[in-house]
Scaffold this active site. Structure first.
Site: not given
Ligand code: AMP
Length: 214
Positions: A13, A171, A88, A127, A160
């Site tokens: 996203k 998550r 969310r 990532r 992160r």
């Protein structure tokens, strides 16, 4: 154009939102980015948010809704915006509808970026982000030329805190339980568009533009 980008963590996203900014000149509003900034700044709100983020849980709606409400009032949102990572859950989606209604506006579309669960794990664990310019990499798919160093600005790359394996699992569970039902929510409103989120960044972006312009 007022868009909601829906999709699991790691669906891309944020990456697609950055390309939409370039093409349409409207801002990306990422509640995750706003919260990470508050954590980095050490504000009271950041301190409260951090405990939830570190566990992979959602930050309470009251906190997030306050942030979004303030952000939507800013001048750069007049032409539209891309909501990334918000709403969310159903309560946030209903609150957003209420805010927009009060402003005499509505959403243009909610776009669901669909990626198989097997792919998400690799995308998230791989990532890396540049500390300096925010450029994103993936050590498996789009690695920098030199390990740990940004190609664009030479900045240091970091992972992160919530991209560690255990937090990622949580998550993804939270996404399934709380956020995935929004696909149905926006489908019922007749504004849902879905795209296949696999393939290269440019291929996905082309699909995204095609559904937006259809
Ligand atoms: P993201 O960068 O969108 O994956 O968000 C990272 C983390 O920030 C999430 O795991 C949540 O803890 C928190 N967060 C981001 N957006 C929201 C939201 N709309 N509601 C509640 N928590 C959020």
């Amino acid at each position: 154009m007022r868009l909601v980008l829906l999709g699991a963590p790691g669906a891309g996203k944020g990456t697609q939102a950055k390309k939409l900014i370039e093409k349409y000149g409207i801002p990306q509003i990422s509640t995750g980015d706003i919260l990470r900034q508050a954590v980095a700044d050490g504000t009271p709100l950041g301190k409260e948010a951090k405990s939830y983020m570190d566990k992979g849980e959602l930050v309470p709606d009251k906190v997030v809704l306050g942030l979004v409400q303030e952000r939507l009032k800013q001048d750069d949102c007049k032409k539209g915006y891309i909501l990334d990572g918000f709403p969310r859950n159903t309560a946030q989606a209903e609150a957003l509808d209420g805010m927009l209604n009060d402003m005499g506006m509505s959403l243009t579309a909610a776009i669901s970026v669909d990626v198989p669960k097997e792919d998400l794990m690799k995308r998230l664990t791989g990532r890396r982000t540049c500390k300096n310019c925010g450029q994103m990499y993936n050590i498996y798919f789009t690695p920098p030329q030199k390990e740990g160093v940004c190609d664009k600005c030479g900045g240091e790359l970091f992972q992160r805190d919530d991209d560690k394996e255990e937090t990622i699992k949580k998550r993804l569970d939270v996404y399934e339980a709380q956020t995935a039902p929004l696909v149905e929510y926006y489908s019922k409103k007749g504004i849902l568009k879905s795209i296949d989120g696999t393939g290269s960044i440019d291929e996905i972006f082309n699909k995204l533009c095609a559904v937006l312009e259809s």
